[in-house]
Design a protein around this motif. Sequence first.
Motif, short mmCIF file in Angstrom:
data_model
loop_
_atom_site.label_atom_id
_atom_site.label_comp_id
_atom_site.label_asym_id
_atom_site.label_seq_id
_atom_site.Cartn_x
_atom_site.Cartn_y
_atom_site.Cartn_z
N ASN A 159 0.83 -1.20 0.00
CA ASN A 159 0.00 0.00 0.00
C ASN A 159 0.87 1.25 0.00
O ASN A 159 2.00 1.23 0.49
N ASP A 218 -5.21 1.92 -0.05
CA ASP A 218 -5.28 0.47 -0.10
C ASP A 218 -5.31 0.11 -1.58
O ASP A 218 -6.29 0.42 -2.28
N GLU A 261 -5.69 -2.59 -3.14
CA GLU A 261 -6.71 -3.56 -3.57
C GLU A 261 -8.04 -2.88 -3.84
O GLU A 261 -8.70 -3.13 -4.85
N THR A 262 -8.43 -2.00 -2.94
CA THR A 262 -9.75 -1.36 -3.07
C THR A 262 -9.65 0.01 -3.72
O THR A 262 -10.66 0.56 -4.19
N GLY A 263 -8.46 0.57 -3.74
CA GLY A 263 -8.30 1.93 -4.26
C GLY A 263 -8.78 2.99 -3.29
O GLY A 263 -8.81 4.19 -3.61
N LYS A 264 -9.15 2.57 -2.11
CA LYS A 264 -9.69 3.52 -1.14
C LYS A 264 -8.55 4.26 -0.43
O LYS A 264 -7.60 3.64 0.03
N THR A 265 -8.69 5.58 -0.38
CA THR A 265 -7.67 6.37 0.32
C THR A 265 -8.20 6.85 1.66
O THR A 265 -9.42 7.01 1.85
N GLN A 266 -7.27 7.06 2.54
CA GLN A 266 -7.61 7.49 3.89
C GLN A 266 -6.58 8.52 4.31
O GLN A 266 -5.39 8.37 4.04
#
Lengths: 638, 278
Positions: free
Chosen positions: A436, A451, A453-458
């Motif tokens: 990541n 992430d 895998e999901t493309g989700k950012t935080q």
Amino acid sequence: MASMKRFRAVAMIVGVGLGMAIFATGARTAPPQQSGVLLTGAVKSDSGEKMAGVTVSAKGVGQTITTSVFTDETGDFYFPRLAAGKYRVWAQAEGFDAGRAEVDLEGASHHQDFVLKSTKDVDKQVKQMTGQEYITSLPEDTPQHRLMKDVFYNTCTGCHEPNYILQNRFDEKGWEAILNLMSKVQNGGGEYGGLDQAPFPVMVYYKKQLAAYLAEMRGPGPSLMQIKLRPRPTGEAARAIVTEYSIPVVDADPLATNDGFPTNDGTDWSLGTPSALNSSRGLHDSQTDMNGNIWFTTSEPSFVRTISMLDTKSGKVTNIKVPGMNGLAAPTHGLTMDQKGIMWATVIGAPEGGGGNLLRVDPATMKYEVFPPPKGSTGAGTSIDVDTKGNVWATTASGALRFDPNTHEYKEFKSPTLTDNGPGGSYGIAADRLGNGWWTQINMDRVNRVDVETGKTQEFKEPPRAARADGVITEADRKLYELAGVELTDFSGFWSQGPRRMGADKNGDVVWVCDYWGGNLVKYDIRTLKTTFYKYPTPESAPYDASVDKNHNVWVNLTNGDSVAKFDPKTEKWIEYPLPTRGIDLRHISLDERSGTLQIIVGYTRNSMIARMQVRTKEELQALKVQARDLLARASAQ
Amino acid sequence: MKAIFRREGCLDECGCARRGMLKFALATLGVFAFTGYLSRLSAWTAAANPAQDAQSANVDVTTVQYDSGGLNLDAYLAKPKGGGRNPAVIVIHDNQGLNDPMRDVTRQFAAAGFVAMAPDLASRLGPPKTPGQAMQAITQISPTLTVQDLRAAFAYLQKDPDVDPTKISTVGFGWGGWRSFMLATSVPELYRAVVYSGATPTQGFENVHAPVLGNYAQFDFRVTGNAIWTEKTMHDAGKNFTYYVYPSVYHAFYSAGPQYNADAAKLAWTRTLEFLKK
């Protein structure tokens, strides 16, 4: 939310003709081989006290390599074996005039003692200080002093160290003239912006007060600075050996150089911090290759250098030019090496000059390729890293890119917060061991994670730091900082942390972020996402970049300290290792553990030098001491 | 490292931005008859026929040449139909040059009752043939010379029989904003000066006679951050300075292009007209 895009980059193979694109410059003669004479000695003060932690340096006459060691607790120093020949040797400690000698090393050993004369001359003392010492010495005794110290630190020390400024003395009008000039300097490039450019708001707003304050601290009269020197190194820090390679300044006016090298390279502390004029500034990231040679990027305009290789045996430098704008070489910034030994760098500057491209160089062939960024992306920026699968990660103006060297596919990730109070370009980047990506937004005190895998950012918003001027800051001050925003990288607010560059523990579950303004090393647990702040003992040392060794220790370059520091996460203890040279503007740190001995590599941005540091064990040093004693006894017996 | 590349608007944006400009123009200038515009909304071609637009807007437009230190410079001139002595505005373009959006603004001033003159400051190096040439010329001309050329434009308007010589103002956009303020510091007869997203001069405030209005964008930190200092300096010098910061907009919010913001542009335009008509 993150936007995830797939692109296929078109690789343009540009560099094929070594004769066309590669230029060799460097050492005037081959340096000595690493065998030969044992150089030892002792350092005392003029009052007869043994001096521990004194920096002792030796440079072969006509050579480009300087070796430095530090005196132990008994004031003795032990160089690694040096090749026979003529050397300049000098010993330096703050508050003392340097001891200097010219020695002819021959036979098995050479003993050279120094007596250092202490100096009470404040100007002499001040000239020797690091940026951190200057800031620590600025008084905080009155509300106005606290306010101005904050304003000075926040506004004037992002592009260069404070010693660059405070080594000079001017009256109030003189400081005002300096501020007038600096308020018009273009961020990043450093050029004078012209009459019609808006000045830096904070600098102009506080100009009169700041000029008066600087004249109080460094004016014609007695200074109000309360000089606090950093303790000299002891223990492990005093066992360091630092090898410094002088890199020729290829774009300089040759008549204004010291035979092709900076006229002041910072090795003589009495000369103060180098001005960095005449093209001595620009060397940026540095990284060893599989052969132990050190590669480096050049971020300032050059006709010759895009990326270069320093042969660490001969000192010779080989430059590779990737065509940029107007006949210049394309400038570069971030640098790293992948698992196959391939060098990867970010090309910066205007897109028409190749800015935004990823640069790949194979040290085995010295050939390069450039990979343009995906359409619609601003492309690669300041920093670069390689993940455990060999993907290349780079910062962009709006987030991060991941590049697959096998498929040449890009993925782009956007920072969650971009426009609430400014563009928020990314600065540092690291890929964690899960693959990541993490990157910092220095202007917005944010650290982001994606992430893959999901493309989700935080995002993680760092809490504000305490200001020295808290309680003094008025509503007008607050409004000024609000209107002035946080767009400018090299300008910080009272409460900014300034997460700058970062490093991942590839064998652990942690990424580490350096807070440049806040003086923190921040741990991000990649599984629990818990954050832990570790304040550096002198936060004004300005931690810039982090790199993690195989034992999970974190190595940090301290820009204002002219030093590197090691943080042991198990004990939560720091050790600071001062480097032998002043005003070096460290901006990157890398490690080389392939030989089994940890080596720390840093480039001196302002001084055109590269340093390699390793720390001797107690046993290694003891063995050297025994050898020296034996040789001395043998010599006495003869 | 961080390089800041700032463009003041974009020349070739499509109709969406243009529509925003139209909306605010319609809302603020009831005198416009925009039928011609509305029939050609599909692309940024409207200004390709400025004569027709001018006709619709009840203004006369022409290109003139004026003397600046022995050099002839080009200017776009728009006048309200019907003659008479009118207040005047020197429209100072941004770093994109005297382009269609700037000509459009010039006509809008004429439609609002001003003789509006937009000098082509790039023409000092010869009339630019392309927007790129204009932008390049702008980077090559000394800022001091551009101020000199604007003073010459002021002198030109003073002699225009359609102009009330006591009511000649300047409105500068972006790059032109500093020049608008500079005229206030160097032309005592100037009536009003308006600065859109422009820098403040660092000296000469004691010479200012004209009230100055600043229209600044929130996300234009290096420029807008100077508003407080400008206000304090002007007030300390006994001068009249008012400024507004338009929230959540970028530098070139005033002009057709990717940073255009209709609401902010409309409000700034209204404030500008009120200020100039006081």
